[in-house]
Design an enzyme around this catalytic site. Structure first.
Site, short mmCIF file in Angstrom:
data_model
loop_
_atom_site.label_atom_id
_atom_site.label_comp_id
_atom_site.label_asym_id
_atom_site.label_seq_id
_atom_site.Cartn_x
_atom_site.Cartn_y
_atom_site.Cartn_z
N ASN A 100 -0.18 7.79 7.50
CA ASN A 100 -0.66 9.10 7.96
C ASN A 100 -1.95 9.52 7.25
O ASN A 100 -2.89 10.02 7.87
CB ASN A 100 0.38 10.18 7.69
CG ASN A 100 1.61 10.03 8.55
OD1 ASN A 100 1.62 9.28 9.51
ND2 ASN A 100 2.67 10.76 8.19
N ASP A 102 4.39 4.79 7.72
CA ASP A 102 3.32 4.82 6.72
C ASP A 102 1.95 4.81 7.37
O ASP A 102 1.75 4.21 8.44
CB ASP A 102 3.47 3.61 5.78
CG ASP A 102 2.69 3.81 4.49
OD1 ASP A 102 2.44 4.97 4.11
OD2 ASP A 102 2.30 2.79 3.88
N ARG A 132 5.64 -4.14 1.93
CA ARG A 132 6.68 -3.84 0.94
C ARG A 132 7.69 -2.85 1.53
O ARG A 132 7.49 -2.27 2.58
CB ARG A 132 6.06 -3.29 -0.35
CG ARG A 132 5.20 -2.07 -0.18
CD ARG A 132 4.67 -1.55 -1.52
NE ARG A 132 3.69 -0.52 -1.32
CZ ARG A 132 2.37 -0.68 -1.41
NH1 ARG A 132 1.85 -1.86 -1.71
NH2 ARG A 132 1.55 0.33 -1.19
N ASN A 154 7.59 10.32 -3.54
CA ASN A 154 6.48 11.05 -2.91
C ASN A 154 6.17 12.40 -3.57
O ASN A 154 5.13 13.00 -3.31
CB ASN A 154 6.73 11.24 -1.40
CG ASN A 154 6.56 9.97 -0.59
OD1 ASN A 154 7.24 9.76 0.41
ND2 ASN A 154 5.63 9.10 -0.99
N TRP A 155 7.05 12.86 -4.47
CA TRP A 155 6.75 14.09 -5.22
C TRP A 155 5.56 13.90 -6.14
O TRP A 155 5.01 14.89 -6.65
CB TRP A 155 7.97 14.51 -6.05
CG TRP A 155 9.19 14.80 -5.23
CD1 TRP A 155 10.27 13.97 -5.07
CD2 TRP A 155 9.46 15.95 -4.44
NE1 TRP A 155 11.19 14.55 -4.23
CE2 TRP A 155 10.72 15.77 -3.83
CE3 TRP A 155 8.75 17.15 -4.18
CZ2 TRP A 155 11.30 16.72 -2.98
CZ3 TRP A 155 9.34 18.09 -3.33
CH2 TRP A 155 10.58 17.87 -2.74
C1 IPE Z 1 6.78 4.90 1.98
O1 IPE Z 1 5.43 5.14 2.04
C2 IPE Z 1 7.55 6.18 2.03
C3 IPE Z 1 7.56 6.84 3.34
C4 IPE Z 1 7.04 6.38 4.44
C5 IPE Z 1 8.24 8.12 3.39
P1 IPE Z 1 4.55 5.35 0.71
O2 IPE Z 1 3.17 5.58 1.16
O3 IPE Z 1 5.17 6.39 -0.15
O4 IPE Z 1 4.70 3.94 -0.02
P2 IPE Z 1 3.79 3.24 -1.10
O5 IPE Z 1 3.42 4.29 -2.11
O6 IPE Z 1 2.59 2.71 -0.41
O7 IPE Z 1 4.64 2.15 -1.64
C1 IPE Z 2 3.44 8.15 5.19
O1 IPE Z 2 2.06 8.21 5.24
C2 IPE Z 2 4.09 9.49 5.11
C3 IPE Z 2 4.70 9.80 3.81
C4 IPE Z 2 4.84 8.96 2.83
C5 IPE Z 2 5.18 11.16 3.60
P1 IPE Z 2 1.21 8.28 3.91
O2 IPE Z 2 1.04 9.69 3.53
O3 IPE Z 2 1.81 7.42 2.85
O4 IPE Z 2 -0.16 7.68 4.39
P2 IPE Z 2 -1.06 6.62 3.63
O5 IPE Z 2 -0.19 5.43 3.35
O6 IPE Z 2 -1.53 7.27 2.37
O7 IPE Z 2 -2.15 6.32 4.59
MG MG Z 3 1.60 5.48 2.35
#
Ligand code: IPE
Ligand code: IPE
Ligand code: MG
Length: 234
Positions: free
Chosen positions: A22, A20, A187, A68-69
């Site tokens: 990115n 998480d 979490r 994530n969709w």
């Molecule tokens: C968790 O990260 C899912 C992945 C790393 C693929 P998210 O960014 O989707 O999680 P939330 O929304 O902060 O709970």
């Molecule tokens: C995790 O990084 C990668 C995926 C969930 C695909 P994020 O894209 O959730 O990055 P933040 O949490 O918004 O910084």
């Molecule tokens: Mg994230």
């Protein structure tokens, strides 16, 4: 320069990563979130290789969740493109990736071509000793419901924990000993809900593209300082 590699023993066979941070990593640099995913994919590659080098038997990476969709189509498309590019690299360098690949999650959302590529990669690497799970369109709740339906379809009237575990996407694998989440949030975000029952959890503020070998070493050192009681007394 790093000195010795961490010593891994049977207490630590499976490490799982919630990659998480990115998007925030890119935003901090004034770049679009997609760029963060590109750099995050590099970190994934680096860490996967390091995990093999230090002798972990199973490694799992949470790459894309069932939730994530909800993200803007531009970002989802960029992630899917990265996934395709990565599948291509694995196909090209299949001999170099010293892992048995397993794509966990509900793959039915991917088109036939992508599914066939994943299956071919899984089949070609099937005999290898260490497992690399890539969680794509993965959700812990989805996995549990999917397992229930598979058991019902198989005609089961009652199941025990072993039957249930075997019906999960990770069937036959050991549960994670250590789950590492980067990005600072405390979490689980629907990751390995069943399998994480007794996992040690490690959270770091480090954003995924900044994660590196020494930060994994620190997490492993922390893991070895813990006492796992599994409800008993030590
Ligand atoms: C968790 O990260 C899912 C992945 C790393 C693929 P998210 O960014 O989707 O999680 P939330 O929304 O902060 O709970
Ligand atoms: C995790 O990084 C990668 C995926 C969930 C695909 P994020 O894209 O959730 O990055 P933040 O949490 O918004 O910084
Ligand atoms: Mg994230």
């Amino acid at each position: 320069m790093k000195s010795a590699l961490p010593q891994i023993d049977e207490r630590l066979s499976h490490v799982a990563f919630i990659m998480d941070g990115n998007g925030r990593w890119a935003k901090k640099r004034g770049m679009p979130r997609e760029v963060g995913h590109r750099f995050g994919a590099e970190t994934f590659r680096k860490i996967a290789n390091y995990c093999r080098k230090i002798g972990l038997k199973t490694v799992t990476f949470y790459a894309f969740s069932t939730e994530n969709w909800k993200r803007p189509p531009k970002e989802v498309n960029a992630i899917m493109k990265l996934m395709d590019r990565y599948l291509g690299e694995i196909e090209r360098d299949i001999a170099q990736y010293d892992f048995r690949f397993s794509f966990i999650g509900d793959k039915s959302v991917f088109d036939e071509k992508r599914r066939a590529r994943m299956k071919a990669i899984e089949d070609m690497t099937a005999g290898r000793e260490s497992t690399l799970n890539i969680a794509l369109n993965y959700g812990g709740r989805d996995e549990i419901v999917h397992a229930c339906n598979a058991l019902i379809a198989a005609g089961k009237k009652a199941v025990n924990e072993a039957d249930f575990a075997a019906a999960l996407y990770t069937g036959g694998q050991k549960d994670p000993d250590l789950i590492i989440r980067t990005g600072g949030d405390l979490r689980i975000s629907n990751f390995l809900l069943w399998q994480s029952a007794y996992a040690e959890l490690y959270f770091t503020d480090c954003l995924w593209p900044d994660f590196d070998e020494s930060k994994l070493d620190a997490a492993i050192e922390d893991f070895y300082s813990r006492k796992r009681r599994y409800g008993g007394v030590l």
